[in-house]
Design a protein around this motif. Structure first.
Motif, PDB file in Angstrom:
ATOM      1  N   THR A  31      -4.975  -2.611   3.392  1.00  0.00           N
ATOM      2  CA  THR A  31      -3.918  -3.387   2.747  1.00  0.00           C
ATOM      3  C   THR A  31      -4.459  -4.211   1.584  1.00  0.00           C
ATOM      4  OG1 THR A  31      -4.252  -5.135   4.388  1.00  0.00           O
ATOM      5  CG2 THR A  31      -2.509  -3.540   4.819  1.00  0.00           C
TER       6      THR A  31
ATOM      7  N   ARG B 177      -6.824   1.828  -0.846  1.00  0.00           N
ATOM      8  CA  ARG B 177      -5.567   1.213  -0.452  1.00  0.00           C
ATOM      9  C   ARG B 177      -4.717   2.242   0.263  1.00  0.00           C
ATOM     10  NH1 ARG B 177      -1.098  -1.971  -4.249  1.00  0.00           N
ATOM     11  NH2 ARG B 177      -0.639  -3.593  -2.719  1.00  0.00           N
TER      12      ARG B 177
ATOM     13  N   LYS C 121      -6.734  -4.222  -2.279  1.00  0.00           N
ATOM     14  CA  LYS C 121      -6.528  -3.491  -3.528  1.00  0.00           C
ATOM     15  C   LYS C 121      -7.816  -2.950  -4.131  1.00  0.00           C
ATOM     16  CE  LYS C 121      -2.436  -6.189  -4.658  1.00  0.00           C
ATOM     17  NZ  LYS C 121      -1.715  -6.943  -5.695  1.00  0.00           N
TER      18      LYS C 121
ATOM     19  N   ALA D 287       0.826  -1.207   0.000  1.00  0.00           N
ATOM     20  CA  ALA D 287       0.000   0.000   0.000  1.00  0.00           C
ATOM     21  C   ALA D 287       0.859   1.255   0.000  1.00  0.00           C
ATOM     22  CB  ALA D 287      -0.932  -0.005   1.209  1.00  0.00           C
TER      23      ALA D 287
END
Length: 424
Positions: free
Chosen positions: A396, A402, A398, A370
């Motif tokens: 953490t 993020r 996607k 991240a």
């Protein structure tokens, strides 16, 4: 359904109605409610401290660690700081309505993608009662209703805090049900919240690895996974040694109990003989125990360091210590460091210390996290440090959000298309 089940569903249904009322509100209305919350926290401090004392006494009687009891405790000074944080959120830009992109299409249609609230946000979190207020303030500012499920250890504190929040926003003209404590103290209420798909739009867990794993694996509601932080500092062959020592010690020891603290040191073999003696002594001065691979153990023995160095196992590479412990290994190359990070990282924050621009560029391109730091401490991964003003957590994953999640990350988008009698 049992009483606990129906109570949670009922709370979620009321939150959904409140969310619809919140969505179109002007910034001034939301900010006024936040200022009302800050004033109410200050005016009702004695009531909040009294409720918190019940939780603290129960925790102490149960033999809870002093560190956890401290995180649980509310004082007049801490409540004043929480109120100041709420006023700070009121001063942040309102993300709702922001146009992310727009254009006039060739056929004349006007297209705009705008930020809108997520809707109903559920927060599942551990001991810290300040999260109750922080989460509520951020959700309200971004136009969301919030369902708060804190730990049973803070139940009295959270009940009192939510009562203050609800009274304050109702007096300011917002629906009281925009802020609710999830009914019940048992795990059943957590399960019901995690299964309230269609009523709750997103869940955000805040806490240790086991809490986050439970929510991610057991929820049918979409989850934004906030991070455990198995963070690495890689000292490249081209690193400035003084800089590397400073960054390492700050990353590990400035506040070891948080998710952006470093947990593993990786050192390029070409610089290890010069760097490790300095680094081990500096870590010893900071009270850090090093869990080293054979090369680190050999360097410690050869240098006569005062550091406590013990042999590392595979478990050490996977561990988020949250303590004055650090795993350490010597690697043959930058690519070997990246391979180690790919295997063991939790995808939170990774750092490289180097004076080589090509090395920095390759590291930032290859490392999947991240946040990637170049010549800076891992401790900077934080909403306040990034200039976002506040955060709901550090994601953490996607999807959607993020890294540090500020107000914009508590929104989704919608497309608004305006025509003039257009048909297809």
């Amino acid at each position: 359904m049992g009483n606990g089940t129906s109570a949670v569903v009922d709370a979620a249904q009321r939150a959904r109605v409140a969310a619809a009322d919140l969505a179109p509100l002007a910034r001034a209305t939301k900010d006024a409610a936040l200022h009302a919350i800050a004033a109410a926290l200050e005016n009702r401090t004695a009531e909040l401290v009294s409720a918190n004392a019940d939780d603290v006494a129960r925790a102490a009687d149960a033999g809870t660690s002093p560190a956890i009891v401290d995180r649980l405790t509310l004082t007049a000074e801490r409540i004043a700081a929480i109120a100041a944080d709420v006023r700070h959120v009121a001063g942040l830009p309102d993300p709702v309505g922001e146009v992310l992109r727009g254009s006039t299409l060739p056929n004349g249609l006007d297209l705009r993608q705008v930020r809108v609230p997520l809707g109903v946000v559920g927060i599942i979190y551990e001991a810290r009662p300040n999260v109750t207020v922080d989460a509520a303030a951020l959700c309200l500012k971004s136009g969301n209703a919030v369902l708060l499920r804190g730990s049973s250890s803070a139940y009295s504190s959270n009940t009192a805090l939510v009562a203050v929040l609800r009274d304050a926003i109702a007096a300011a003209g917002l629906p009281a049900d925009a802020v609710q404590l999830v009914p019940g103290e048992s795990r059943d209420s957590v399960t019901e919240l995690m299964r309230a798909r269609g009523l709750v739009d997103v869940l955000i867990p805040r806490g240790g690895a086991s809490l986050i794993r439970t929510v991610v694996e057991g929820s049918t509601v979409p989850v934004i996974e906030t991070g455990t932080g198995n963070c690495h500092v890689y000292v490249d062959a081209a690193a400035d040694i003084d800089m590397a020592v400073d960054i390492l010690v700050n990353s590990k020891a400035q506040r070891p109990s948080v998710c952006n603290a470093a947990e593993t040191l990786l050192v390029h073999r070409d610089i290890a003989a010069r760097f490790l003696p300095r680094a081990l002594d500096a870590l010893a001065d900071a009270g850090v125990t090093v869990h080293g691979d054979p090369a680190v153990l050999a360097a410690a023995e050869a240098s006569g360091t005062k550091a406590a160095v013990i042999a590392a196992t595979d478990e050490d590479w996977a561990t988020e210590y949250l303590s004055y412990d650090l795993a350490a290994a010597v690697v043959d190359s930058l690519d070997a460091a990246v391979a180690h990070i790919r295997r063991w990282s939790s995808g939170h924050t990774e750092a490289i210390v180097t004076s080589s621009q090509p090395a920095a560029r390759r590291f930032t391109q290859l490392v999947d996290a991240a946040a990637v730091m170049v010549n800076a401490s891992t401790r900077f991964t934080d909403g306040g440090q990034f200039g976002f003003g506040a955060e709901i957590g550090i994601s953490t994953q996607k999807l959607h959000a993020r890294g540090p999640m500020g107000l914009p990350e508590l929104t989704s988008t919608k497309f608004v298309v305006t025509g003039d009698g257009h048909t297809r």
